[in-house]
Design a protein around this motif. Sequence first.
Motif, short mmCIF file in Angstrom:
data_model
loop_
_atom_site.label_atom_id
_atom_site.label_comp_id
_atom_site.label_asym_id
_atom_site.label_seq_id
_atom_site.Cartn_x
_atom_site.Cartn_y
_atom_site.Cartn_z
N GLN A 75 0.83 -1.20 0.00
CA GLN A 75 0.00 0.00 0.00
C GLN A 75 0.87 1.26 0.00
O GLN A 75 0.60 2.21 -0.74
CB GLN A 75 -0.91 0.00 1.23
CG GLN A 75 -1.81 1.23 1.33
CD GLN A 75 -2.63 1.24 2.63
OE1 GLN A 75 -2.66 0.26 3.36
NE2 GLN A 75 -3.25 2.36 2.91
N GLU A 94 2.35 1.84 -3.43
CA GLU A 94 1.36 2.39 -4.37
C GLU A 94 1.13 3.88 -4.13
O GLU A 94 1.05 4.67 -5.09
CB GLU A 94 0.04 1.63 -4.23
CG GLU A 94 0.10 0.20 -4.74
CD GLU A 94 -1.18 -0.56 -4.45
OE1 GLU A 94 -2.14 0.06 -3.93
OE2 GLU A 94 -1.23 -1.78 -4.74
N LEU A 95 1.02 4.26 -2.87
CA LEU A 95 0.78 5.66 -2.55
C LEU A 95 1.99 6.52 -2.91
O LEU A 95 1.85 7.67 -3.35
CB LEU A 95 0.43 5.80 -1.07
CG LEU A 95 -0.90 5.15 -0.66
CD1 LEU A 95 -1.09 5.19 0.84
CD2 LEU A 95 -2.07 5.83 -1.36
N TYR A 96 3.18 5.95 -2.72
CA TYR A 96 4.40 6.65 -3.12
C TYR A 96 4.39 6.91 -4.62
O TYR A 96 4.68 8.03 -5.09
CB TYR A 96 5.62 5.82 -2.73
CG TYR A 96 6.87 6.19 -3.47
CD1 TYR A 96 7.65 7.29 -3.08
CD2 TYR A 96 7.29 5.45 -4.58
CE1 TYR A 96 8.80 7.63 -3.78
CE2 TYR A 96 8.43 5.79 -5.28
CZ TYR A 96 9.18 6.88 -4.88
OH TYR A 96 10.31 7.23 -5.58
N GLU A 97 4.08 5.89 -5.40
CA GLU A 97 4.09 6.03 -6.86
C GLU A 97 3.04 7.02 -7.33
O GLU A 97 3.26 7.78 -8.27
CB GLU A 97 3.90 4.67 -7.51
CG GLU A 97 5.11 3.75 -7.33
CD GLU A 97 4.94 2.40 -8.00
OE1 GLU A 97 3.88 2.20 -8.64
OE2 GLU A 97 5.85 1.57 -7.89
N ARG A 98 1.87 7.01 -6.69
CA ARG A 98 0.84 7.97 -7.07
C ARG A 98 1.31 9.40 -6.83
O ARG A 98 1.03 10.31 -7.63
CB ARG A 98 -0.43 7.73 -6.26
CG ARG A 98 -1.18 6.48 -6.62
CD ARG A 98 -2.43 6.34 -5.75
NE ARG A 98 -2.94 4.99 -5.75
CZ ARG A 98 -3.90 4.56 -4.95
NH1 ARG A 98 -4.44 5.41 -4.08
NH2 ARG A 98 -4.32 3.31 -5.01
N ALA A 99 2.04 9.60 -5.74
CA ALA A 99 2.52 10.95 -5.43
C ALA A 99 3.61 11.37 -6.41
O ALA A 99 3.58 12.48 -6.95
CB ALA A 99 3.05 10.99 -3.99
N ASN A 134 2.02 10.71 -10.37
CA ASN A 134 0.72 11.30 -10.71
C ASN A 134 0.47 12.64 -10.03
O ASN A 134 -0.53 13.30 -10.31
CB ASN A 134 -0.43 10.35 -10.32
CG ASN A 134 -0.33 9.00 -11.00
OD1 ASN A 134 0.43 8.83 -11.95
ND2 ASN A 134 -1.08 8.03 -10.51
N ASP A 192 -0.35 12.96 -6.99
CA ASP A 192 -1.47 12.77 -6.07
C ASP A 192 -0.92 12.65 -4.65
O ASP A 192 -0.48 11.58 -4.23
CB ASP A 192 -2.24 11.50 -6.46
CG ASP A 192 -3.47 11.28 -5.59
OD1 ASP A 192 -3.70 12.09 -4.68
OD2 ASP A 192 -4.18 10.28 -5.82
N TYR A 193 -0.96 13.77 -3.93
CA TYR A 193 -0.40 13.80 -2.58
C TYR A 193 -1.48 13.66 -1.49
O TYR A 193 -1.15 13.59 -0.31
CB TYR A 193 0.36 15.10 -2.36
CG TYR A 193 1.49 15.31 -3.35
CD1 TYR A 193 2.68 14.63 -3.21
CD2 TYR A 193 1.34 16.18 -4.43
CE1 TYR A 193 3.72 14.80 -4.12
CE2 TYR A 193 2.36 16.36 -5.35
CZ TYR A 193 3.55 15.67 -5.18
OH TYR A 193 4.57 15.85 -6.08
N GLU A 228 -3.29 11.30 -0.53
CA GLU A 228 -3.37 10.07 0.26
C GLU A 228 -2.09 9.76 1.03
O GLU A 228 -1.95 8.67 1.60
CB GLU A 228 -3.72 8.89 -0.66
CG GLU A 228 -5.11 9.01 -1.28
CD GLU A 228 -5.46 7.80 -2.12
OE1 GLU A 228 -5.70 6.72 -1.53
OE2 GLU A 228 -5.47 7.93 -3.35
#
Length: 211
Positions: free
Chosen positions: A7, A10-15, A18, A20-21, A23
Amino acid sequence: MDELMRQVDELYERAVFNGDYAELPDADRALDAVEARLLLQRGRILHCRFLKSRVEPVEELAYFERAAGLFREVGDERGEAEAQFWIGCFHQVVRDDNATAVPCLTAAADLARKTADDLTLSYALRHLGIAAQMSGDLPKARALLEESTTLRRTLGFTAGVAANLVGLIYLAIAENRPEDAQALANEAETLATTSGATAITNQITTARAHL
């Protein structure tokens, strides 16, 4: 724990990819949960070392208290129950301080019941039984140890059942029930041998000497 780390990845990669910070606080909570579990395990290993050396580990209590705080922050009541048990166990076993241990063990039992964690509940009840026996309340001690033993039988925790039966042997002796004590010793020895619990077998031998 592996799922929590996935998890975080995934959140690291989104930030990073993408932008997307939003989360990232979820990543913090996941890392706190992982850290809590790691601290709990470190504390347990230190407790094992204490059982061999009988020298109080400097960081054991701090690990358990930090774990309890993190579990509480992330809303993991099951984890908090474990940590509260170990805080109580530390005070009872390492520092011989039942006055401090009992409230922690009681909190652990309450949380374990709430979260249906029968294994942690069995540990909390066992040590509450030990505290009751040390205070001279033998009926309460017996009731707590028997409840713990029933849970362990249901879980198939054979070595844990044998360990509890050792305590029940001493209670039977104290209550002048020698036949019960002998029967408990025989069952405990069978269970300890079956599960390869050599340390418990040694405890049974010591208990038999009091019969």
